[in-house]
Each structure stands twice: as structure tokens, then as C-alpha cells.
Design a protein around this motif. Sequence first.
Motif, PDB file in Angstrom:
ATOM      1  N   SER A 174       0.653  -1.099   0.038  1.00 56.62           N
ATOM      2  CA  SER A 174       0.021  -0.148  -0.033  1.00 56.62           C
ATOM      3  C   SER A 174       0.843   1.406   0.018  1.00 56.62           C
ATOM      4  CB  SER A 174      -1.041  -0.070   1.134  1.00 56.62           C
ATOM      5  OG  SER A 174      -1.890  -1.113   1.069  1.00 56.62           O
ATOM      6  N   LEU A 175       1.915   1.320   0.848  1.00 50.03           N
ATOM      7  CA  LEU A 175       2.698   2.586   0.825  1.00 50.03           C
ATOM      8  C   LEU A 175       3.498   2.638  -0.630  1.00 50.03           C
ATOM      9  CD1 LEU A 175       4.258   2.245   4.571  1.00 50.03           C
ATOM     10  CD2 LEU A 175       2.281   3.533   3.697  1.00 50.03           C
ATOM     11  N   ALA A 176       3.787   1.853  -1.165  1.00 51.06           N
ATOM     12  CA  ALA A 176       4.659   1.735  -2.338  1.00 51.06           C
ATOM     13  C   ALA A 176       3.644   2.246  -3.486  1.00 51.06           C
ATOM     14  CB  ALA A 176       4.924   0.403  -2.818  1.00 51.06           C
ATOM     15  N   THR A 187      -1.386  13.348   4.019  1.00 47.41           N
ATOM     16  CA  THR A 187      -0.004  13.282   4.089  1.00 47.41           C
ATOM     17  C   THR A 187      -0.008  11.624   4.501  1.00 47.41           C
ATOM     18  OG1 THR A 187       0.819  15.244   4.467  1.00 47.41           O
ATOM     19  CG2 THR A 187       2.288  13.422   5.277  1.00 47.41           C
ATOM     20  N   VAL A 188       0.932  10.873   3.799  1.00 52.61           N
ATOM     21  CA  VAL A 188       1.222   9.647   4.081  1.00 52.61           C
ATOM     22  C   VAL A 188       2.560   8.977   4.520  1.00 52.61           C
ATOM     23  CG1 VAL A 188       0.800   7.103   2.788  1.00 52.61           C
ATOM     24  CG2 VAL A 188      -0.908   8.917   2.484  1.00 52.61           C
ATOM     25  N   ARG A 305      -4.957  -2.079   5.554  1.00 51.23           N
ATOM     26  CA  ARG A 305      -6.155  -2.531   5.282  1.00 51.23           C
ATOM     27  C   ARG A 305      -6.542  -1.806   3.900  1.00 51.23           C
ATOM     28  NH1 ARG A 305      -7.874  -6.808   8.279  1.00 51.23           N
ATOM     29  NH2 ARG A 305      -7.106  -7.118  10.401  1.00 51.23           N
ATOM     30  N   LEU A 306      -5.925  -1.104   3.396  1.00 53.22           N
ATOM     31  CA  LEU A 306      -6.148  -0.293   2.254  1.00 53.22           C
ATOM     32  C   LEU A 306      -6.947  -1.074   1.236  1.00 53.22           C
ATOM     33  CD1 LEU A 306      -6.323   2.244   0.481  1.00 53.22           C
ATOM     34  CD2 LEU A 306      -3.881   1.543  -0.380  1.00 53.22           C
TER      35      LEU A 306
END
Length: 412
Positions: A174-176, A187-188, A305-306
Motif C-alpha cells: 500500500s505504501l509503495a 500526508t502518508v 487494510r487499504l
Amino acid sequence: MNGETTYLTGLAEVLWPCGGLMGRADPAADAPGTGRRRGDGNTRAYVPVPSAHNPRVILPVADRHAAARAVTAFAQRHSLRERLRAAALTSAFASGVAPLLLRDRLHVGPGHTIEHELSAALDRRVVIAVHIGPPRANRKPVLLLLTPNGRAVGYAKIGVNDLTSRLVRAETHSLARLAESRLRDVTVPRLLHEGEWNGHPLLVQDALPVGGQTDRPTRRQLLRCVLQIGSLEPVRVLPLARSPYRAELAERIAALGERPETAPLRACLDRLPDVRLPFGAWHGDLTRWNVATTPRRAFVWDWERLAFGVPLGFDALHYELNECVQLGVHPGVHRWLDTGARLLRDPLITGAGLVPGTEAAVMALYLIDLATRYLQDRQAEAGGSLAAVDDWLLPALAGLEDRAAREAGEPG
């Protein structure tokens, strides 16, 4: 040794392959200012807080500034009592008094440890403090990475079983993906490192600038955040019966097998009216613990959990449910049945495509989805407060099913 102490020693074997030994503080064995035991310069000491029988965080004895900063970072300061407790603990560690008052110790032996791995990954020496939280199925260590003088440089997560390993890998993915997205006011965390440690998946992300200048979101801030997350993919309006989401949810329910809760969940899904709904992305666990805001920005973390292609508004309902049950599950759920519907009727949500008169259907779908997650993850067995699906969720779902039929103009 109780279950929590057993969990703590097992966790030590994951983080420090040399293992950890529980014991009590010994002033004659702790070298002042170093946190090392006399007679073995390679052994480090950590303090389980508040105790080895009820550990929530593990703090380094040697680095009092790092320990004090970790208390501030991990504290839930949403009430006056929580803020006062965090302030007292922070002062106690900063002054060096806390190790004299908290006598339980986790002594870690020599060898290549998680600190060495993380220091190499970030190309700088880091000290760790560990948050482990209360017992639940998705419980896993979250490591705050600090410089020796107490500056936060990132967080690391490690999967310790099949479920948490799956979640760590999912958050890494998800972060990628989020790194390539443009969220105007959200902001992530940046993904700093991914890999394995001691046979377990490991991810490292940067520390968001949250703290004294941030707060819980207002209603408008929450809904703006929900809609921006929802637009991570183009929002599509589809009939529920022909949506990929409904088919996937039905498959997830079927995968639960012959549990007693499976039949009512499947029956409710089958009886919901075929309303047209907007579908987009959702964070999946948007709560007061995973978001902080300023007047201009939202800072959102814990993206494990995206998911995509879900009914718009799920994140708002999830946040609201977790707020409502803070003072009790049953009165909180009763309140949520009203406040959740009002959130979905907000002009920001209806302006994004949710048609008035479909709120009950969306709320019912959310509860079916949540129940399926809890049952799949076996949250009730782990003691989650909301995980007793048959206690509160199924009765609430029955009422929403009737309300959805009335809103759609179908016979009761």
C-alpha cells in the motif's frame, strides 16, 4: 508467568534472536547511565511498561531521552487522564527516575539484533522502543526508531504470525502504491525499507510530523479525508447487485465456512435492495489512533487494510463507530445507528455521489464487511472488544436491513 509475560518473551525471540530473559532490576548489576549489566557488557536492559504482566510498551533503560520520547509518541492522549499519565511517565523517564520505580526488566543478550538491522537499513545508529498494545488477533510489534538523543526517525513493523505477516506485506504494498498517488490534503508515511528479519516480514516507514500541533479531525476534516482517500481510484456508481464488491463480499462470507454467523450474514446480503452506490477506495481502519490533523492537512498512517472498489463512506462509518463505542459497545452502537446515517447524509458525501435514501444499505454493507473481517481474523478468540459479532453486530444489522428496505420503498 502469565500469558502476557509469555507473549513478551516470545516477542523477544523474534526481535533479538539471542532471546530475552525476564527478571527484576538489580541496582548492583545495572551500570549507571549505560543500561548494561555489570559482568556482561553486551547485555542490554529494557523496561516493560506498566509491567511484565501487562506490557504495552518496551523502553530502553540505557537511553532515557529515547525512552521519554517514546512515551510521548505512543501515548493515547485523548482524555485528561491519559494526558496526565503520559506527562508523568515522560518526566519520570527524562529524569531517570522511572527505572527505579518500574522494576521489571527484559534482559537481551549479545549478538546481531533488530537494532543492528535497522541501523544498517537507515545508515545511522538507532535506538528502539516497542509498542505491542492489548491482546487482539492482529497484535504485532510496532518499533519506534529514535536517535540516541530521542529524535524520531521512523517506525518499523514486523509480522509475527500468518495474519500479521499478511498485514505487514499488505501495508508495504500500500505504501509503495500511495507513493505514486497525489492526495491534496493528506500526508502518508514514506516507505523507507522493506525486507525480512529473523524469517519475518519487515517494513520501515518514516515518522509523520504529528504531536502537540495536531489534533483529532473535525467532522469536515474527517469527511474531506475520507473523500480524498476514496478518490485514490476513479469513483464509479454501480448497481449493488452488479458490482464487483458485492461478488467479492459474498465470496469472503462463503470462505468462512459453516460458522453460525455465516448464514445470517449471507441472508442479509442477499436481501439488501439493489441500490445504486458510488464505489471507491477506503483506508480500512480509519480511527482516532491512525489520523491526526491540522487546519490544512490530515496525517494518516496504518495502511495495512487499504482496499479498492468499496462503497463510499465506509471510512466515515468506521471512524464514527469506534468513537461511539468508547464508553460502551451497546449504547455506542445504538448511537452510531443515528450518527452514522447523518454522516452519510452530509453534503460532502452526497455531493460525491451517495444518493439520499441509500444510507441504511451502506451501513448494512459496512457491518457485513466488518463482521466478515472479524470472523476471518478470529478477533473474538483474541479478546477484541467489538469482535463478538453475535452480541451486537447481527442485531444492529437486522434493524438496518429493515430500514434499507423501507428507504428503497420495498415491502417490509
